[in-house]
Every structure is written in C-alpha cells, then in structure tokens.
Design a protein around this motif. Structure first.
Motif, short mmCIF file in Angstrom:
data_model
loop_
_atom_site.label_atom_id
_atom_site.label_comp_id
_atom_site.label_asym_id
_atom_site.label_seq_id
_atom_site.Cartn_x
_atom_site.Cartn_y
_atom_site.Cartn_z
N ALA B 208 83.64 -6.70 -38.07
CA ALA B 208 84.06 -8.10 -38.01
C ALA B 208 85.11 -8.38 -39.08
CB ALA B 208 82.86 -9.01 -38.22
N VAL B 209 86.07 -9.26 -38.71
CA VAL B 209 87.05 -9.72 -39.68
C VAL B 209 86.72 -11.17 -40.00
CG1 VAL B 209 89.50 -10.19 -40.11
CG2 VAL B 209 88.81 -8.17 -38.81
N VAL B 210 86.67 -11.46 -41.29
CA VAL B 210 86.32 -12.83 -41.70
C VAL B 210 87.59 -13.64 -41.79
CG1 VAL B 210 85.33 -14.17 -43.61
CG2 VAL B 210 84.30 -11.99 -42.92
N SER B 211 87.53 -14.93 -41.35
CA SER B 211 88.78 -15.71 -41.28
C SER B 211 89.33 -16.08 -42.64
CB SER B 211 88.59 -16.97 -40.42
OG SER B 211 87.24 -17.34 -40.38
N GLU B 212 88.44 -16.38 -43.58
CA GLU B 212 88.96 -16.77 -44.90
C GLU B 212 89.04 -15.56 -45.82
OE1 GLU B 212 87.23 -20.34 -46.84
OE2 GLU B 212 86.53 -20.74 -44.80
N GLU B 213 89.96 -15.61 -46.74
CA GLU B 213 90.10 -14.54 -47.73
C GLU B 213 89.03 -14.65 -48.81
OE1 GLU B 213 92.97 -12.19 -48.31
OE2 GLU B 213 93.13 -12.49 -46.14
N GLY B 214 88.81 -13.60 -49.53
CA GLY B 214 87.96 -13.66 -50.73
C GLY B 214 86.56 -13.18 -50.50
N THR B 215 85.96 -12.63 -51.54
CA THR B 215 84.62 -12.07 -51.41
C THR B 215 83.59 -13.15 -51.17
OG1 THR B 215 84.53 -12.09 -53.80
CG2 THR B 215 84.97 -9.96 -52.77
N GLY B 216 83.86 -14.34 -51.69
CA GLY B 216 82.92 -15.45 -51.48
C GLY B 216 82.74 -15.71 -49.99
N ALA B 217 83.84 -15.78 -49.29
CA ALA B 217 83.79 -16.05 -47.85
C ALA B 217 83.07 -14.93 -47.13
CB ALA B 217 85.21 -16.21 -47.32
N VAL B 218 83.38 -13.68 -47.52
CA VAL B 218 82.74 -12.53 -46.87
C VAL B 218 81.23 -12.58 -47.09
CG1 VAL B 218 82.55 -10.02 -46.88
CG2 VAL B 218 84.80 -11.10 -47.03
N ASP B 219 80.83 -12.87 -48.33
CA ASP B 219 79.41 -12.98 -48.65
C ASP B 219 78.71 -14.01 -47.79
OD1 ASP B 219 79.28 -10.98 -50.42
OD2 ASP B 219 79.25 -12.22 -52.24
N GLN B 220 79.39 -15.13 -47.64
CA GLN B 220 78.80 -16.23 -46.88
C GLN B 220 78.56 -15.80 -45.43
OE1 GLN B 220 81.26 -19.69 -47.02
NE2 GLN B 220 79.57 -20.91 -47.86
N VAL B 221 79.59 -15.17 -44.85
CA VAL B 221 79.46 -14.71 -43.47
C VAL B 221 78.37 -13.65 -43.37
CG1 VAL B 221 80.65 -13.60 -41.55
CG2 VAL B 221 81.85 -15.27 -42.97
N LYS B 222 78.32 -12.77 -44.36
CA LYS B 222 77.29 -11.73 -44.37
C LYS B 222 75.90 -12.35 -44.33
CE LYS B 222 75.38 -8.35 -47.64
NZ LYS B 222 74.36 -7.79 -46.79
N ARG B 223 75.71 -13.40 -45.14
CA ARG B 223 74.40 -14.06 -45.15
C ARG B 223 74.08 -14.66 -43.78
NH1 ARG B 223 75.46 -15.19 -50.48
NH2 ARG B 223 76.57 -17.12 -49.99
N ARG B 224 75.09 -15.26 -43.15
CA ARG B 224 74.86 -15.85 -41.82
C ARG B 224 74.47 -14.77 -40.82
NH1 ARG B 224 80.11 -18.95 -42.30
NH2 ARG B 224 79.48 -20.62 -43.70
N LEU B 225 75.19 -13.64 -40.87
CA LEU B 225 74.89 -12.56 -39.92
C LEU B 225 73.51 -11.96 -40.19
CD1 LEU B 225 78.40 -10.83 -39.79
CD2 LEU B 225 77.26 -12.04 -37.92
N ASP B 226 73.17 -11.82 -41.48
CA ASP B 226 71.82 -11.33 -41.84
C ASP B 226 70.75 -12.21 -41.21
OD1 ASP B 226 72.22 -9.02 -43.28
OD2 ASP B 226 72.60 -10.07 -45.16
#
Ligand code: ATP
Ligand code: MG
Lengths: 278, 856
Positions: B208-226
């Motif tokens: 998956a590619v996350v729409s927003e830049e930055g590790t914060g955004a990636v972390d957030q999406v990761k939590r949602r997917l978890d």
C-alpha cells in the motif's frame, strides 16, 4: 711426541703399536677475511692407548678446539684424525654421532648433568641414547657410581649433589659404554680445591689402575701434573711437552710458555678472536 | 636512542622470529572480529537493499503472520478503502525451481502481479519488456545470467501445480544494483501465477502507498490496517521488514561474535604466555636495568609499550585477514542458503579491530608486566635461578570457583528460548569463566597428565619420552597455558558438536518411534523454518494414491509462524513455532508419535481434531502451561477461531513448539492450501521397494523438483542439514585452533632455547639429530594431548550444560556424546602437535654441538 711415561697405564704404547689418537696436521679455521682465526695450525697430536695426557696453554691457544675435534664434536678444516687406527674422515653427522656414542666419553667443565634425571639415570643416559636397555647396563652404572664413591647417592638429583659429586657422576657417565677415549675440558675448572683433588685422583686412578686413555685440558699445573705427559699449545701450535708427575717441572715449563715474548703473541691472537669462551 | 621506550622497541625488533608467533593470536582474533563486522554489515545492507528494491514505492506491506498463509480476496479492496491509503496492489508468491536438462536447479522467488503491481518495485528493465499476460516471465538479470537464460529463451519452472514452460519476456535489475548472492527473483503475470501457484483467489502480499508524506501518516494508516485485519495479518513497513530479518539473524550474529571473541581470547592467552616467557628469560636484563635505576613503573610501562605495539601491529594484519575471513564467511553462508550480497566495507571494522587488538594485547600482558615490575635488582646477578615456583593452591581454589558458575551460565544460555542480551551475556560470560577457571587449574594437572600421556611415548622411546615429559613438567605454568590455548578451541568444538549429536540422536530416535510411514515425498532441499519453501503440486497426491501397492498417501503441511496460537483470554503473543496441518482420518496409519490424549483414546482424539480441535507440541505445552481442554485462540490471515486442545504430542520437531490441526482448519483460518510433503504407506513391507520405484518413475517424469525418501534417507537428510550447520560453526572455531597452533610453536621454540645446553650434551653423548627431533616432537605431542584430553572433558561438560538448558525447554532431548567429533579432536590434536613441532624440532636438531654446549 714420544710415547710412554712413568705413570702411564698398563697397556702402554710399547705393547700396542696402534695409538689411541693419531692426529696429523690438524688445522681449524674460524671465520674468514679480517675475522679469520686459526684456532689450530697444522698440529700433530698423538696419544697412546692407556696414556693420560694433559693439554695446557694460554687462553685462546686452541685447547678446547683440539678436544672438540678429537671428540668428533667438530670437523677439522684440514688434517686427519684416527681413533684407535680408525680414520674420522668422510664420516657424516650420523657417523660422527655413532662414533661419539661408542668410542668417546666426555667430561665437561660445567658437569652438564640433566637436571631432571637422578644420578643413576644420568650415568645410564648414554646407554639410553644408544637404545641399550639390558639389565647389565644398570648393573654397570651402579658399579661405576660405586667406583666414583657415590653408591649411596644413586637416587639424588644433580641439584642435591655438590659440584665435586656432580663431576664424579659425569665421570661415571663418560665411562659407561667403555669408551676408547675419555676427554675432559677443564674438569676441575669449576671446583674448589678439595673436590678438585678428589676428581683428579679419580681420573688418575682410572688411568693407572684400569687403563683408560684420558686427555684433559687444564689451566692448573697441579692438575696437569697428575697426567703422564703434559703437552703445551700456543697459538694453535705445539709448544713442547714435558713428562707429568713432577709438578715443579710442569710449573717451570708453563711459566716459560707465558714468558713476555710469547705474551705479546698471545694478546694478538686473543685480540683476533671474535668471542671469548670464559 | 633517545628514551627508555626506544630501548623497548629495539628489543622487539631483536626478536623478530618470535614476534609473529606472539601476535598470531591477535591477528586471527581481530581478523575474526573484522570479518564478522564486515559480514554483518554486508548482510544488513543486503536486506535493506533487497526490501528497498522490492518495495520501492510501497509504504506498508501486508502479509499473513505465518509463512505460506494467504490474505482473503476482499483484503485488497479493504486496504484500498482504508482511510489514508492512496493506492494498493496485491500479489501472489511462490518458490519455484528451475528445471534444467539435468534435473531441478536454482530456486526462484516468483511473484505474480499486474503491471501496476510491478511499478511498486524499484527496478529497471535491462532487456526485453515487462510481463503482460500469458506464459511469460520476467527475471532478475544476474540470476538469469547465472542460469544461462536470455530474453526469448524458454524457462521450465517447477510450480506448485507442476512443470510449466515460460518464455523469458524481460530481464530486470534492482536499482540498488546489489546482487543477492545468487538468490533468484522474478515476475509472472497475475492470472498465470494464480493458475500456476494453485491460488485462484486471495493474496500472499498486499503493498500500500499512503497518501500523505511522513512517518506519522504511515503509522496512523498502519494502526487502522492493524485494527481492520487483526493479528493474523502483519502490517509492516519495508524498513520494519528488514529490521525483522535483522533480528532473526541476531542469533547468528551473536554466534559469530562469540566465536570471534573466543579467537581473540585465545589471542590474549598467547600474548600472556609469550610475555610470561620473555619476562622470565629477560630476568637478568631487567634486574640489571633496575640496578641502573629503572623504576618499577618504568619496567611495567616498557612491557606494556611492547605489548600494545604488538597489539596494533597484529590488528593491522588482522584487518587484512578479516577481509579474507569475511569473504570466506559470505561463501559459507551462501552455501547454507542465506542470500548475502557483495562484501560491504565499513569504517567501524578497522576501528573495532585495532581497538580490540590493543585491548587484548594489553590485557594479556598485564600480569607479565606486573611480574616484570616486581623483579628485584638482585636478579641482575641471580638470573631466574631458584624461581621455578610451583603454582599456588589459591589458584586452584579460584579456578574451581570460576568453573562452577561458568557451567551454570552455559546452562542459562541453553535454557533460553530467546537470545536476549542478558542470556547471551550470561552464557558467554559463563563460557569465558570456564576457560579462565581451567587456565588456573591446568598447571595442577599438567604434571600427572604429562606423566600419564607420555607413558606410551616413554615405552617406545625411553629417553626422548622421558626428556619430553620432564620438559613439559619443568614449567607447568607454561605448559598449562599452551595447552589451555589449544583446549579452548577443542572444547568449543566438542561442546558445540555435543548439541548437534544430541539433537541428531534425539530426532532419529523420534523418527524411529513416530514413523509408521514408509516413504515421504517432498521438494528437494526442503527446510521448513528457513524462509518460504517450495510446495507440492496438488495433482501429485492423486497420482501417488492411484499407484499400485500404495495403501495410504496423505499430505502434511508445515508452516513456520511468527506467532503460535495462544490460550484464549491470555495476553500477549505466542512464541514463534511451527503450524502443522494433517488429515486426522488416516494419519494414524502413517504416524505413531507418542501422544497424551488424556481420557480419550487415540482414535477419539483424532476424530475430535477432524471436527476442529488441536494438538499441541510438548515443548510449547510445558512452557506455556497449556493443558488438554484449554481453549486456544487461532488468529490467521483468513479468519479467527477458537479451538480446544485434545492432545499433547511428544515431539522435538521445532523444539516441540508446534500446534497441529486438520487441513481444512488450516486452510480456513490461515489460508494455507498447499502441501509441504506427502506421507506414504505401502500395502505391505514387501511392496515398499516397488512403491518407491513407482513413485520415483512418476516424479522423474512429471515433478523433477520433488523427491521420494525412505525413512533412513530422511534421517540422513536431517543429519546432513545438521552437520552442514555445525560444519559452519566448526569452521569458525578452526580459527581459534589455528591461533593456538602458533602458541604451541612459540612454547616449543622457547623450550628448545632453554634446553640448548641439554641438547648439546645429548648430542655429545651420541644422540642423533633424529633423536633430538623426536624429543621436541614428543614434548609437542604431550602438550597437545593434554590440550585434547582436557578439551574433550571440558567440551563434554560444556555441551552437557548447554544441553541440560536446552532440554529444559525441549523435553525429550537427551545428551549423547559426539563420539565422532571426540575422536576427530584427538586425532587433530596429535596432528597439530606434530605440525607445531616441525620448525622447533628442526632448529633443535640443527644446533651446533659445540655452540650448544657453551650456551648459557
Ligand atoms: N666458533 C668459533 N668461532 C670463531 N672463533 C672461535 C670459535 N671457537 C674458538 N674460536 C677461537 O679459536 C681460538 C681457540 O679457541 P679455544 O676455545 O680452543 O681456546 P682455549 O685454548 O680453549 O682457551 P680457553 O683456555 O680460554 O678455554 C680462540 O681465538 C677462539 O676465539
Ligand atoms: Mg677452552
């Protein structure tokens, strides 16, 4: 050099024409060029069977070198040596080793007993080296120790023996395999005068009573006087000889050798030598 | 010369011959350190580059927690609609193998994906084009080249559904440009891959590619997917994936550093021994310097200056050697199937090398330096006379006090199922304590041992044997230190191989007990637990069942998982282990494992498994306190279920960390549908051979990547896997043993020097050169045999302690001594002793008699 003397042993040169040692034109050179040293220079040296000969001479005159050549520890640069008629020439290291093993007994100034072996084992060492393990060897070793007066010290380590006692053990060791020739380089050089006397008496008895052929190198005129004949060396050459027994005569001859004229020579020769032995 | 230090350094150059012997241990030790550092850097770089390339564009990767598990078909849509996800692609993966003219060959990690999916990876086509559809493949260029494939060629690949031919459509290179040590990668069109892999629906992996830049955004999406997928699915960043591999390799790194440390330890020991000898030898000289006014401190400093100079010189050589060691290790690791790229340089390696070399040399010379400092001025006159002191009893006491807790430390290391730093420290500390303790104790046993060991020598050669043994005993501290240096390596070999032999024996015993089958069909080189594995084509099973003489043919599915199921309601994740799927209705016919089924009969228990219950391995059950009747929570990529435990299986497979279930349940919960192997039972004992031949014929024709093994062949397969691994360890220990060889040479040279006069006397009394040589060789033999005897005993103790620890976690493993290794060690010790003696013995034999006689 003429054979025979008052104190030579039973089997004198007159009865056995083959000499124990017959060395001819012995030359030993060390180094080369400016550092060349002629330790021995065309020396003739002869010892009859049963004879006891002392070699004297100033320091650096080649006494030890001569003994080493006679004992097959080194090979001469030129000249020949025959031991009981048998020529050394052409023998390789192994041949010389076997010759030493069978025909020659050594007595060293520093005794050179193996510290971890006891007196009896030290005496038996030559037989062990030669691979002889029959019980006769041990019997002979014991009797030799008894002969040198150390029967009760068989189990003692060298460190538990006095210098004189150690030297007597080493004499017993030299005799174990009944060598043709016993060579001793300053055997009393490291002993006090009482031990010295015991050791010298022992050697002369072995010569006179048992007929062993013995050559000893010494600095000490009293030691030399025990021998049947005293042979002098200077600068690797013979410097005459006198009959032993009379220590006054020996002292006189030795003093002549050390006279001022020859002293300069001696200094020159020892200045040439790259290393001093003592 | 301007200073006192200059005097010291002048002394170093006057002993050039022995210098190398002194620093050889440092050279080899730092060489190991540098080699291992370079290796770990290389491995790290390999995986970082690998994941950087494969997941070039992706921010997050979703995959099943277990190895071969699949995500459900709708997972991709769910990822795409998750808030914050810009785009996502899915792929199916399998391990294929190339079928050449001469049978099966290199393995290929194949991914089936769309053109869009490919664009997520960071790669460039170097010839041809990307795959679009149909039977075509796109291969990594260097792997293709290594296997002689070019664009337009046809590649025959053994797939999970059988052999299929592919046209090579294109070759690509990863843009990081690193090759991965022969590991193969390739793409197939998605539709074709689904057919070939037998996976019509579902995904092995979603990127998956996350729409927003930055590790914060990636972390957030990761939590949602978890939250969306639960624990059966792992959501991880490419970096996280690389880190994960690193931490899996942690154990390997620890082992590597451990061996490097041991080699260095031996190096320090050699320094210690060598300096001890020199200080003794220079006693007169040092005493003289003291009479001239050198202070204690000056003497101590002068020795330390000498040793640190040597340390630095040794480590400089070691750095060069380290590069060689790293290259050798890379080759070794590739040979046991770990992808490692080209050697990577790091500045940390030489720095660490020099530092370690310096520290080791200084530490090793500390005691000799202090001893030198205590030399009284009177020694100028006395020399070392009267100094041969016997070791003090306090040494023995301290030695014993070190060995006992040392063994406990080793036990702790063995008992741990996770190599935490504390455990490793305890273990390594323990092992080092053992060796230190032994070093202290050794002088006490040298005397009796050398008397004992020289007995045969004395019988054969009385005088040489006697002198040799006296020589070894004359200086027990030196002999002990030399033997200890050797012992360390030998004890490690025996200790480590104890583990190998115990495991092997225990596994073989279990096979004998559990194998009711006659034959097993599996992919060649199957190694469950070592990454993704090839699987069997579903059609094989039917064809084998139809063969005449076959009574039962039933599939088995073995899948490594990062998290075993946990008892329902308990907190935390389960440990890593093995999931095992089987058909309970017939399994009894091919397997007779010991099973504790509580009140049920075996048949009843299997019937319950058929209805969804589980069995649990004894190791896991005991460790986690799982009992029959407990409810387990199964969280897979495809579903979450609860299931009761009906039996505990006595197995040491995967250390007993196993959970078994029916094939249906495994497919439902974990999405695992492919077979790892097939167990076959013939109708009668007489039919066995014929059945095997039939199956061989079948495999040869249609499934050349598979093989059929008798139970004995499986055993020897396991044996060769284990011995391959332990061969790797042995190769590492060999470096320490090599170092100790130089130590023996050093000691012998010293001994020859000390006994020069004695050798002269022996020669004058008629000893031949050959006899002198034998004396030295015998002393060498005595030293090395002492090393061997002690090494084997310590090794057995060490192995036993490690194994007791291990057995605490893996019930059923029984210590069995590595007889073969012990014999090999004894023979090696004799050879080492003889080799070490060559040069010193020749030197002793060549001594001039007259010179030797006048030597002081
Ligand atoms: N290996 C050698 N290398 C060089 N020169 C040597 C060697 N051995 C002896 N020399 C020299 O040969 C000469 C004779 O030495 P030798 O040892 O025979 O004398 P020596 O008469 O025994 O003296 P001392 O009474 O001092 O023992 C000396 O000048 C000595 O320096
Ligand atoms: Mg002399």
């Amino acid at each position: 050099m003429s054979p025979g003397s008052k104190r030579s042993g039973k089997r004198s040169g007159d009865t056995d024409p083959v000499p124990a040692i017959d060395a001819r034109k012995l030359t030993k050179r060390y180094g080369s060029g400016t550092s060349l040293v002629k330790a021995l220079d065309r020396l003739d040296f002869r010892v009859e069977k049963g004879e006891m000969v002392a070699i004297m001479g100033p320091s650096g005159s080649g006494k030890s070198t001569l003994l080493h050549l006679l004992g097959a520890l080194e090979t001469p640069t030129s000249g020949t040596i025959a031991l009981a008629g048998e020529n050394f020439e052409g023998l390789d290291d192994r041949g010389l080793t076997l010759l030493r093993r069978e025909k020659i007994g050594f007595v060293f100034q520093f005794f050179n007993l193996l510290p971890s072996l006891n007196a009896l084992e030290n005496v038996m060492l030559p037989a062990l080296i030669a691979g002889r393990r029959d019980p006769k060897v041990e019997k002979r070793a014991r009797s030799l120790l008894k002969r040198v007066g150390l029967a009760r010290r068989e189990r003692h380590l060298p460190s538990e023996l006095s210098g004189g006692e150690q030297q007597r053990v080493s004499i017993a060791r030299a005799l174990l395999l009944e060598p043709e020739l016993v060579l001793a380089d300053e055997p009393t050089g490291n002993l006090d005068s009482r031990s010295e006397a015991t050791v010298l008496d022992l050697l002369s008895e072995l010569n006179s009573d048992e007929g062993h052929t013995i050559v000893i190198v010494t600095h000490d005129t009293t030691a030399a006087a025990v021998a049947g004949r005293v042979s002098f060396l200077r600068d690797g050459r013979s410097a005459g000889e006198v009959a032993g027994g009379d220590s006054a005569k020996v002292i006189r001859a030795f003093a002549k050798l050390e006279s001022p004229a020859s002293k300069t020579k001696k200094r020159r020769s020892s200045a040439k030598s790259p290393r001093g032995k003592r | 010369m301007r200073s006192y230090t200059a005097v010291t350094l002048r002394q170093l150059s006057s002993r050039r011959g022995r210098l190398f012997l002194t620093i050889s241990g440092i050279v080899l030790g730092t060489g190991m350190i540098v080699g291992v550092l370079l290796l770990t850097t290389t491995i790290q770089r390999t995986f970082t580059d690998l994941y950087d390339s494969i997941y070039g564009k992706a921010d997050l990767v979703l995959a099943a927690t277990s190895d071969a598990g699949a995500l459900p078909e709708d997972a991709l849509a769910r990822v795409r609609t998750t808030q914050g996800v810009d785009s996502a692609v899915g792929q199916v993966t399998a391990v294929l193998s190339l079928v050449g003219a001469d049978g099966p060959g290199a393995e290929l990690n194949a991914a089936g994906t769309t053109v869009e999916g490919q664009s997520y990876s960071d790669l460039e086509i170097v010839s041809g084009r990307k795959v679009r559809g149909g039977r075509e493949a796109e291969l990594e260029a260097s792997w293709a080249e290594a296997n002689g494939l070019q664009v337009g060629d046809t590649a025959s690949l053994a797939t999970p559904t059988g052999i299929r031919d592919y046209r090579v459509a294109g070759l690509f290179k990863f843009s990081t440009g690193v090759d991965f040590g022969g590991e193969g990668f390739g793409f197939l069109p998605l539709g074709e891959a689904r057919r070939a892999f037998g996976q019509p629906a579902g995904w092995s992996e979603i990127q998956a590619v996350v729409s927003e830049e930055g590790t914060g955004a990636v972390d957030q999406v990761k939590r949602r997917l978890d939250a969306e997928f639960g624990p059966g699915v792992e959501v991880i960043t490419p970096q996280g994936k690389s880190d994960q591999i690193q931490s899996q390799l942690q154990a390997l790194n620890v082992i590597l550093y451990f061996f490097a440390g041991m080699a260095l330890f031996v190096g320090g020991f050699l320094i210690f021994n060598s300096f001890n000898m020199t200080v003794l030898q220079r006693m007169r000289e040092i005493g003289m310097q003291r009479t001239l006014g050198a202070s204690r401190g000056m003497v101590v400093r002068s020795v330390l200056t000498e040793s640190s100079t040597l340390g630095i010189a040794g480590s400089l050589l070691g750095i060069l050697g380290g590069i060689g060691i790293a290259l050798a290790l890379i080759t070794l690791l590739r040979s046991i199937g770990l992808p490692v790229g080209a050697l990577q340089w790091t500045a940390a390696a030489p720095v660490a090398g020099i530092l370690m070399g310096l520290i080791t040399a200084t530490a090793g010379s500390l005691i000799p330096a202090l001893r030198a400092g205590r030399i009284a001025p009177i020694r100028a006159v006395l020399g070392s006379e009267g100094l041969r002191s016997r070791p003090k009893p306090i040494r023995a006491a301290i030695g014993i006090c070190l060995v006992a807790p040392g063994l406990y430390g080793a036990f702790t290391l063995g008992a741990a199922d996770q190599t935490t730093t504390a455990v490793v420290a305890a273990g390594i500390g323990g092992i080092i304590a053992i060796f230190f303790g032994i070093a202290l104790l050794a002088p006490f046993v040298v005397s009796p041992l050398s008397r004992l060991l020289s007995w045969p020598v004395r019988k054969l050669a009385p005088i040489e044997g006697r002198l040799a043994s006296d020589s070894a005993r004359a200086n027990p501290t030196r002999t002990a230190a030399t033997a200890t240096a050797l012992l360390i390596g030998l004890a490690l070999v025996v200790g480590i191989n104890s583990l190998g032999s115990s495991f092997l024996n225990s596994i073989e015993r279990e096979f004998d007990r559990a194998f009711a089958r006659d034959l097993t069909v599996q992919p060649r080189g199957l190694n469950p637990g070592a990454g993704p594995q090839q699987s069997l084509a579903p059609s094989v099973l039917g064809k084998i069942s139809d063969l005449p003489g076959v009574a039962v043919a039933t599939p088995e599915r073995l899948v490594a998982t990062a998290q075993l199921p946990q008892v329902a309601g308990r907190k935390g994740n389960g440990p890593q282990g093995l999931l095992f799927g089987f058909d309970p209705s017939v399994y009894d016919k091919v397997d007779s494992s010991q099973i504790d089924t509580g009140d049920l009969t075996r048949a009843e228990a299997y019937a319950r498994v058929g209805k969804g219950a589980l069995t649990v391995g004894k190791g896991y059950a005991e460790e986690a306190g799982i009992e029959i009747g407990h409810e387990m929570l199964l969280e897979g990529a495809s579903g979450v279920e609860r299931a009761p435990v009906v039996a505990v299986v006595d197995t040491i497979l995967a250390g007993g960390q196993t959970v078994s279930m029916s094939l249906e349940k495994m497919a439902r919960v974990y999405g695992i549908t492919s077979d790892t192997q097939i167990a076959v039972k013939a109708e009668s004992v007489d039919a066995r051979a014929e059945v095997k031949r039939e199956i061989e014929r079948l495999l040869e024709a249609d499934y050349p990547n598979l093989t059929v093994l008798s139970n004995d062949e499986i055993k020897s397969e396991v044996e060769s896997q284990i011995s391959q691994q332990f061969g790797f360890f042995n190769a590492l220990v060999a470096v320490a043993i090599l170092a100790s060889l130089f130590g023996i040479v050093n000691t012998l040279s010293m001994s020859v020097l000390e006994r020069t006069r004695e050798i002269g006397v022996l020669r004058a009394l008629g000893a031949t050169r050959w006899q002198i040589r034998r004396t030295v060789a015998n002393e060498s033999l005595i030293i090395s045999l002492i090393g061997a005897v002690l090494g084997i005993s310590i090794g057995v103790g060490l192995g036993w302690a490690l194994l007791q620890g291990l057995a605490a976690g893996v019930p059923g493993v029984v210590y069995s001594p590595p007889i073969g290794t012990m014999l090999a060690v004894a023979v090696a010790a004799v050879l080492l002793g003889l080799i070490a003696a060559i040069v010193p013995a020749r030197r002793a034999a060549k001594l001039d008699v007259v010179d030797a006689l006048s030597y002081e």
